[in-house]
Design a protein around this motif. Structure first.
Motif, mmCIF file in Angstrom:
data_model
loop_
_atom_site.group_PDB
_atom_site.id
_atom_site.type_symbol
_atom_site.label_atom_id
_atom_site.label_comp_id
_atom_site.label_asym_id
_atom_site.label_seq_id
_atom_site.Cartn_x
_atom_site.Cartn_y
_atom_site.Cartn_z
ATOM 1 N N UNK A 1 -34.948 22.164 -86.715
ATOM 2 C CA UNK A 1 -34.114 22.802 -87.616
ATOM 3 C C UNK A 1 -34.697 24.077 -88.467
ATOM 4 N N UNK A 2 -35.972 24.362 -88.174
ATOM 5 C CA UNK A 2 -36.683 25.476 -88.900
ATOM 6 C C UNK A 2 -36.984 26.404 -87.867
ATOM 7 N N UNK A 3 -37.236 27.531 -88.265
ATOM 8 C CA UNK A 3 -37.543 28.727 -87.190
ATOM 9 C C UNK A 3 -38.942 29.139 -87.340
ATOM 10 N N UNK A 4 -39.816 29.085 -86.179
ATOM 11 C CA UNK A 4 -41.190 29.396 -86.349
ATOM 12 C C UNK A 4 -41.481 30.447 -85.160
ATOM 13 N N UNK A 5 -42.487 31.230 -85.397
ATOM 14 C CA UNK A 5 -42.955 31.844 -84.100
ATOM 15 C C UNK A 5 -43.784 30.842 -83.319
ATOM 16 N N UNK A 6 -43.930 31.146 -82.071
ATOM 17 C CA UNK A 6 -44.748 30.437 -81.207
ATOM 18 C C UNK A 6 -45.988 29.430 -81.713
ATOM 19 N N UNK A 7 -46.817 29.901 -82.018
ATOM 20 C CA UNK A 7 -48.101 29.035 -82.535
ATOM 21 C C UNK A 7 -47.755 28.254 -83.815
ATOM 22 N N UNK A 8 -47.060 28.792 -84.594
ATOM 23 C CA UNK A 8 -46.665 27.946 -85.735
ATOM 24 C C UNK A 8 -45.782 26.854 -85.391
ATOM 25 N N UNK A 9 -44.783 27.110 -84.171
ATOM 26 C CA UNK A 9 -43.872 25.972 -83.937
ATOM 27 C C UNK A 9 -44.690 24.972 -83.140
ATOM 28 N N UNK A 10 -45.784 25.333 -82.460
ATOM 29 C CA UNK A 10 -46.653 23.986 -82.091
ATOM 30 C C UNK A 10 -47.267 23.313 -82.944
ATOM 31 N N UNK A 11 -47.789 23.952 -84.229
ATOM 32 C CA UNK A 11 -48.198 23.069 -85.224
ATOM 33 C C UNK A 11 -47.143 22.271 -85.683
ATOM 34 N N UNK A 12 -45.982 22.604 -85.929
ATOM 35 C CA UNK A 12 -44.918 21.563 -86.479
ATOM 36 C C UNK A 12 -44.478 20.236 -85.689
ATOM 37 N N UNK A 13 -45.165 20.414 -84.360
ATOM 38 C CA UNK A 13 -44.765 19.085 -83.779
ATOM 39 C C UNK A 13 -45.900 17.933 -84.087
ATOM 40 N N UNK A 14 -47.035 18.337 -84.781
ATOM 41 C CA UNK A 14 -48.079 17.269 -85.481
ATOM 42 C C UNK A 14 -47.330 16.364 -86.197
ATOM 43 N N UNK A 15 -47.854 15.258 -86.207
ATOM 44 C CA UNK A 15 -47.294 14.166 -87.158
ATOM 45 C C UNK A 15 -47.510 14.724 -88.469
ATOM 46 N N UNK A 16 -46.720 14.224 -89.486
ATOM 47 C CA UNK A 16 -46.893 14.778 -90.696
ATOM 48 C C UNK A 16 -48.151 13.820 -91.469
ATOM 49 N N UNK A 17 -48.761 14.452 -92.238
ATOM 50 C CA UNK A 17 -49.896 14.073 -93.045
ATOM 51 C C UNK A 17 -49.481 13.136 -94.258
#
Length: 110
Positions: free
Chosen positions: A89-105
């Motif tokens: 649901x949140x917009x990101x550029x490619x590199x930042x989008x990849x990071x959003x797929x990590x499990x939350x800390x």
């Protein structure tokens, strides 16, 4: 004129086929650069935002699900920051989008 979240608007000339190719590149980069494994991928057209973005549900190896709205433009244009993709649901550029797929800390330090 002021732009808020440039690259998050409609994606003209996008195709579903290109989005499908892009999601494969995205998954490969998740594995190579972030050590994240995708166990399943489902195209979910009813969840499409429309206007050139196509929804994919990524079933992560750890059991989480990540929704990616992938633009249907050549991947080099997306990586260069011409357009954003959406992750959960949140917009990101490619590199930042990849990071959003990590499990939350969760802050567990045991």
């Amino acid at each position: 004129m002021t732009f808020i979240n440039p690259g998050s608007g409609p994606v003209e000339g996008a195709t579903e086929q290109q989005a499908a190719e892009n999601i494969q590149a995205f998954i490969a980069e998740l594995a190579k650069e972030h050590g994240l494994a995708v166990a399943s991928i489902d195209r979910t057209p009813l969840a499409d935002y429309g206007e050139g973005r196509f929804a994919f549900d990524l079933g992560m190896a750890d059991g989480r699900h990540v929704e990616v709205q992938m633009p249907g433009l050549p991947v080099d244009r997306i990586r260069a920051g011409w357009t954003r993709l959406y992750v959960n649901g949140s917009s990101w550029y490619w590199d930042f989008a990849l990071r959003q797929c990590q499990a939350p800390d969760r802050g567990d330090r045991s």
